[in-house]
Design a protein around this motif. Structure first.
Motif, PDB file in Angstrom:
ATOM      1  N   TYR A   1      17.588 -40.541  14.197  1.00 60.17           N
ATOM      2  CA  TYR A   1      17.461 -39.527  15.573  1.00 60.17           C
ATOM      3  C   TYR A   1      16.990 -38.364  15.260  1.00 60.17           C
ATOM      4  O   TYR A   1      16.245 -37.692  16.201  1.00 60.17           O
TER       5      TYR A   1
ATOM      6  N   GLU B   1      13.514 -37.963  16.179  1.00 60.62           N
ATOM      7  CA  GLU B   1      13.121 -38.559  17.616  1.00 60.62           C
ATOM      8  C   GLU B   1      13.637 -37.742  18.626  1.00 60.62           C
ATOM      9  O   GLU B   1      13.052 -37.256  19.648  1.00 60.62           O
ATOM     10  N   VAL B   2      15.054 -37.234  18.659  1.00 67.64           N
ATOM     11  CA  VAL B   2      15.417 -36.343  19.747  1.00 67.64           C
ATOM     12  C   VAL B   2      15.747 -35.101  19.150  1.00 67.64           C
ATOM     13  O   VAL B   2      16.492 -34.767  18.151  1.00 67.64           O
TER      14      VAL B   2
ATOM     15  N   CYS C   1      17.169 -43.240  21.275  1.00 65.49           N
ATOM     16  CA  CYS C   1      15.944 -42.980  20.818  1.00 65.49           C
ATOM     17  C   CYS C   1      15.552 -44.797  21.303  1.00 65.49           C
ATOM     18  O   CYS C   1      14.284 -44.749  21.671  1.00 65.49           O
TER      19      CYS C   1
ATOM     20  N   PRO D   1      13.024 -43.790  24.976  1.00 63.50           N
ATOM     21  CA  PRO D   1      11.965 -43.173  24.085  1.00 63.50           C
ATOM     22  C   PRO D   1      11.384 -41.769  24.818  1.00 63.50           C
ATOM     23  O   PRO D   1      10.659 -40.808  23.857  1.00 63.50           O
TER      24      PRO D   1
ATOM     25  N   THR E   1      12.926 -36.489  24.976  1.00 62.14           N
ATOM     26  CA  THR E   1      12.316 -35.717  23.671  1.00 62.14           C
ATOM     27  C   THR E   1      13.145 -34.401  23.515  1.00 62.14           C
ATOM     28  O   THR E   1      13.136 -33.826  22.594  1.00 62.14           O
TER      29      THR E   1
END
Length: 141
Positions: free
Chosen positions: A3, A6-7, A46, A50, A53
């Motif tokens: 993660y 991604e985040v 994620c 998706p 953000t």
């Protein structure tokens, strides 16, 4: 899926901020459990969202979807997750998000808008009852 790649927020929250939150817990086992629960939550976001953000993108709807996901897919032996475990997972996620609110990384904690499961015992404990303990003590005297 990790993660942390991604985040994140616009100020790149990740391992550092998570470590800061975890340091409040003295037990190593608690920290490991909380870190695992957070990773599972981040992996869920994620995988299923998706386009999320930043932390401000996480909504109550996503939390409900996460709750439903862990209820159905994350129990032992293919069973549903126990209500107490679901409540624990939501409490950990909520605690982390509340930490982000206090640090002014997000404006609100979306977990607060989600109904928590009623805590109940799904499996009886294997601990001795008070009477069994008393009988045991009498029998060894």
């Amino acid at each position: 899926m990790d993660y942390r790649n991604e985040v994140n927020t616009t100020i790149n929250l990740g391992k550092h901020i998570e470590a800061e939150w975890l340091k409040d817990y003295s037990s190593l086992e608690t920290r490991k459990t909380y870190e695992r629960i957070l990773k599972d939550f981040f992996d869920f976001i994620c995988a299923y969202y998706p386009d999320a953000t930043c932390w401000e993108d996480v909504t109550g709807h996503m939390i409900v979807d996460y709750k439903n996901f862990i209820t159905e897919a994350c129990g032992r032996d293919g069973n549903e997750m126990a209500p107490n475990s679901i409540a624990k997972n939501l409490a950990v996620v909520s605690s982390y998000l509340e930490f982000l609110v206090r640090k002014e990384h997000i404006k609100a904690n979306p977990v607060k808008s989600v109904q928590k499961p009623k805590r109940e015992v799904v499996r009886p404990t294997k601990a001795l009852t008070k009477e069994q303990v008393e009988d045991l003590l009498v029998s060894i005297k």
